[in-house]
Motif scaffolding. Structure first.
Motif: not given
Length: 259
Positions: A6-14, A26-42
């Motif tokens: 959802r993170v990857a698709r939201e940023l793609t849509c923006r 702000t909406e997903w505080p659990e988005l840490d650095l490791a998850r963020a890099y996974t979202a970046q790859d996605r």
């Protein structure tokens, strides 16, 4: 409910809608650095799938110590660039095609061989470099006013939008990259000056850091790829009709105009 896809698709849509919005953390505080890099790859995977683009290189972000202290990190961010982001020298950029584009000067490497961490040093990194060029990178955050937490900007592929490299190709052995001067001008007026030392003390240090960080995630910098080593100065906004130029001491100059 938020997850990596959802993170990857939201940023793609923006990006597609040219719409900035608030921090995902702000909406997903659990988005840490490791998850963020996974979202970046996605996110980049979606770009490759949906736009038929190819990953052609790596970019670094937050390479200055001042920016790192502000974000609470001790090393630059890594992200990806694709062939669809590349502009030809002299090709204008339609400002309205992005949200709030900014431009910064870069020293760009083209790789002669693969480079993978761990254990990469500046010296071993530079031995893997085929050539050096002048570059301009366009960054375009998908967050309002470029306001984000560290995981937000990582997931957003470090604000990657576009880039252009100069025509002059120089061998790395012919340069003192730490001392390489750069002047950034807007419509011929100087707005900033820097040297290669403003990127981690030497652009080769940034290259080594990127190789080691990517290696921790199972990636490598591939032969033939480009590496945008990070902004030498603060980025300037690109406006319609304006021309931003980076002029280097030995790498020539490269310009980008907004339409």
């Amino acid at each position: 409910m938020w997850d990596i896809d959802r993170v990857a698709r939201e940023l793609t849509c923006r990006a597609t809608a040219r719409r900035a919005a608030g921090r995902i953390t702000t909406e997903w505080p659990e988005l840490d650095l490791a998850r963020a890099y996974t979202a970046q790859d996605r996110l980049v995977e979606l770009r490759v799938q949906e736009r038929a683009e190819t990953v052609v290189g790596v970019k670094l972000g937050l390479t200055s110590e001042a920016k790192q202290r502000r974000m609470g990190i001790s090393a630059p961010l890594t992200a990806w660039v694709t062939n669809g982001m590349r502009l030809a020298p002299g090709e204008p950029l339609e400002v309205a095609s992005l949200i709030h584009p900014r431009v910064e000067p870069e020293i760009v490497f083209e790789m002669a061989e693969d480079l993978a961490g761990p254990g990469v040093t500046r010296e071993s990194a530079m031995r893997a470099v085929a050539s050096v060029r002048a570059g301009l990178e366009v960054i375009d955050s998908r967050f309002v006013d470029f306001s984000f937490a560290l995981p937000d900007v990582v997931a957003d592929n470090a604000s990657a939008a576009a880039y252009v490299v100069g025509d002059m190709v120089v061998g790395p052995e012919a340069l003192d990259l730490a001392a390489e001067p750069c002047t950034l001008t807007v419509d011929g007026e100087s707005v900033a000056k820097a040297t290669g030392a403003d990127v981690q003390g030497h652009p080769g240090e940034a290259l080594a850091l990127a190789a080691n960080a990517l290696g921790e995630r199972g990636h490598r910098i591939k032969k033939g790829s480009l590496v945008l080593t990070g902004g030498l100065t603060d980025a300037v906004f690109l406006t319609p009709g304006a021309t931003v130029t980076a002029t280097f001491g030995h790498l020539g100059s490269v310009s980008l105009s907004g339409t």
